[in-house]
Motif scaffolding. Structure first.
Motif, mmCIF file in Angstrom:
data_model
loop_
_atom_site.group_PDB
_atom_site.id
_atom_site.type_symbol
_atom_site.label_atom_id
_atom_site.label_comp_id
_atom_site.label_asym_id
_atom_site.label_seq_id
_atom_site.Cartn_x
_atom_site.Cartn_y
_atom_site.Cartn_z
ATOM 1 N N VAL A 146 36.587 31.510 -66.406
ATOM 2 C CA VAL A 146 35.671 30.583 -67.259
ATOM 3 C C VAL A 146 34.663 31.590 -67.711
ATOM 4 O O VAL A 146 33.445 30.954 -68.358
ATOM 5 N N GLY A 147 34.500 32.894 -67.710
ATOM 6 C CA GLY A 147 33.549 33.791 -68.156
ATOM 7 C C GLY A 147 32.364 34.069 -67.383
ATOM 8 O O GLY A 147 31.367 34.499 -67.894
ATOM 9 N N LYS A 148 32.316 33.478 -66.138
ATOM 10 C CA LYS A 148 31.287 33.880 -65.222
ATOM 11 C C LYS A 148 31.306 35.360 -64.866
ATOM 12 O O LYS A 148 32.464 36.042 -64.702
ATOM 13 N N GLU A 149 29.979 35.802 -65.082
ATOM 14 C CA GLU A 149 29.846 37.469 -64.883
ATOM 15 C C GLU A 149 28.841 37.809 -63.765
ATOM 16 O O GLU A 149 27.776 37.364 -63.760
ATOM 17 N N PHE A 150 28.950 38.735 -62.776
ATOM 18 C CA PHE A 150 27.788 39.185 -62.125
ATOM 19 C C PHE A 150 28.176 40.793 -61.945
ATOM 20 O O PHE A 150 29.172 41.133 -61.754
ATOM 21 N N GLU A 151 27.006 41.336 -61.572
ATOM 22 C CA GLU A 151 27.061 42.827 -60.965
ATOM 23 C C GLU A 151 26.090 42.849 -59.772
ATOM 24 O O GLU A 151 25.003 42.641 -59.805
ATOM 25 N N LEU A 152 26.881 43.218 -58.660
ATOM 26 C CA LEU A 152 26.112 43.541 -57.415
ATOM 27 C C LEU A 152 26.140 44.959 -57.131
ATOM 28 O O LEU A 152 27.004 45.677 -57.296
ATOM 29 N N GLY A 153 24.752 45.360 -56.841
ATOM 30 C CA GLY A 153 24.641 47.053 -56.524
ATOM 31 C C GLY A 153 24.189 47.205 -55.050
ATOM 32 O O GLY A 153 23.323 46.321 -54.654
ATOM 33 N N LEU A 154 24.758 48.218 -54.271
ATOM 34 C CA LEU A 154 24.207 48.507 -53.086
ATOM 35 C C LEU A 154 23.621 49.945 -53.505
ATOM 36 O O LEU A 154 24.240 50.825 -53.819
ATOM 37 N N ASN A 155 22.301 49.840 -53.321
ATOM 38 C CA ASN A 155 21.342 51.072 -53.578
ATOM 39 C C ASN A 155 20.844 51.725 -52.527
ATOM 40 O O ASN A 155 19.787 51.151 -52.103
ATOM 41 N N TYR A 156 21.325 52.733 -51.823
ATOM 42 C CA TYR A 156 21.095 53.397 -50.515
ATOM 43 C C TYR A 156 20.404 54.579 -50.828
ATOM 44 O O TYR A 156 20.717 55.115 -51.471
ATOM 45 N N ALA A 157 19.434 55.112 -49.881
ATOM 46 C CA ALA A 157 18.829 56.312 -49.700
ATOM 47 C C ALA A 157 18.954 56.650 -48.501
ATOM 48 O O ALA A 157 18.778 55.918 -47.456
ATOM 49 N N TYR A 158 19.101 58.023 -48.395
ATOM 50 C CA TYR A 158 19.655 58.715 -47.092
ATOM 51 C C TYR A 158 18.960 59.820 -46.855
ATOM 52 O O TYR A 158 18.543 60.669 -47.808
ATOM 53 N N LEU A 159 18.525 60.057 -45.554
ATOM 54 C CA LEU A 159 18.133 61.256 -45.057
ATOM 55 C C LEU A 159 19.010 62.055 -44.495
ATOM 56 O O LEU A 159 19.661 61.723 -43.581
ATOM 57 N N GLU A 160 19.699 63.055 -45.127
ATOM 58 C CA GLU A 160 20.883 63.683 -44.722
ATOM 59 C C GLU A 160 20.692 64.986 -43.737
ATOM 60 O O GLU A 160 19.597 65.699 -44.095
ATOM 61 N N ILE A 161 20.918 65.384 -42.685
ATOM 62 C CA ILE A 161 20.911 66.232 -41.897
ATOM 63 C C ILE A 161 22.240 67.088 -41.283
ATOM 64 O O ILE A 161 23.241 66.150 -41.007
ATOM 65 N N GLY A 162 22.347 68.175 -41.783
ATOM 66 C CA GLY A 162 23.883 68.877 -41.584
ATOM 67 C C GLY A 162 23.757 70.174 -41.768
ATOM 68 O O GLY A 162 22.538 70.991 -41.736
ATOM 69 N N ALA A 163 24.843 71.184 -41.693
ATOM 70 C CA ALA A 163 24.940 72.483 -41.807
ATOM 71 C C ALA A 163 26.504 72.657 -42.275
ATOM 72 O O ALA A 163 27.374 71.756 -42.176
#
Length: 233
Positions: A102-119
């Motif tokens: 029927v023409g309905k549109e939406f946009e859903l965004g997951l906007n995450y920020a991470y502190l990454e620790i590794g090697a």
């Protein structure tokens, strides 16, 4: 959190032991790069048990972001291998676009920020060319950063719908394996291409209150970065 603790302890162990052997084999520096990230099974999670989604399409689009941070490169004495602990800041997420008949549109965004620790464990087969393998744990700094926009009633219900998704979806920490290909120039500049393969669910749904379905939403991240090494401690 135990994973973070073990990675920190392991990194410190290598730093201390290698520095005591030959301090000229240790360098440190900064890096910055662009990423493209996506989360698996997100449309299926959002659709859940809601029958109103049956005559519609949900398309995952991924998201571009930034990765930057500090690294410490510890080359093992008299070998062609190195250990490289890192602390990084990363912006990643996923975008889902909805369309119906029927023409309905939406946009859903997951906007995450991470502190990454590794090697990374790096091998140098030829001069500055290197191959790396490692693991990173990301602490989610913005677990409820969700955007929502639609063409329904000129966006009149966007605020309420955005809050619905914020209450129903919680971003979690991310644990990923890392595969890297890089080249280090003699003038301290290096280039790095990486793929991060998520191995744990990093989007939690509140199934008791909403129609979302809890499944395995794992991350997939491609990254190209440029770094600079300082050769004097």
């Amino acid at each position: 959190m135990k994973v973070i603790f073990y990675l920190i302890i392991l990194s410190c162990f290598f730093n201390i032991s290698l520095y005591s052997q030959n301090e000229t084999n240790i360098t440190y520096g900064l890096k910055v790069g662009g990423i493209y990230s996506s989360f698996s099974n997100l449309p299926e999670t959002i659709k859940g048990r809601d029958n109103t989604f049956d005559n519609s399409t949900l398309e995952s689009k991924g998201k571009y972001g930034l990765e930057t941070g500090f690294f410490l490169n510890c080359k093992l004495y008299d070998t062609r291998v190195a250990i490289q602990p890192e602390i990084l800041f990363r912006q990643s997420g996923e975008t889902v676009k909805y369309r119906d008949v029927v023409g309905k549109e939406f946009e859903l965004g997951l906007n995450y920020a991470y502190l990454e620790i590794g090697a990374l464990y790096k091998v140098y087969p030829y001069e500055g060319l290197n191959l790396g393998f490692g693991a990173f744990y990301g602490i989610n700094l913005s677990p409820n950063d969700i955007s929502y926009s639609s063409n329904e009633a000129d966006g009149m219900y966007d605020v309420a719908t955005r809050q619905f998704y914020k209450d129903g979806l919680d971003g979690a920490g991310d644990f990923a394996l890392c595969f890297a290909l890089g080249y280090e120039l003699h003038k301290s500049i290096h280039f790095d291409f990486r793929y991060y393969l998520g191995v744990k669910d990093m989007v939690k749904s509140n199934a008791s209150s909403f129609q979302f379905i809890e499944n395995q939403n794992k991350s997939s991240v491609f990254c190209f970065s440029v770094g600079y090494s300082f050769h004097k401690w």
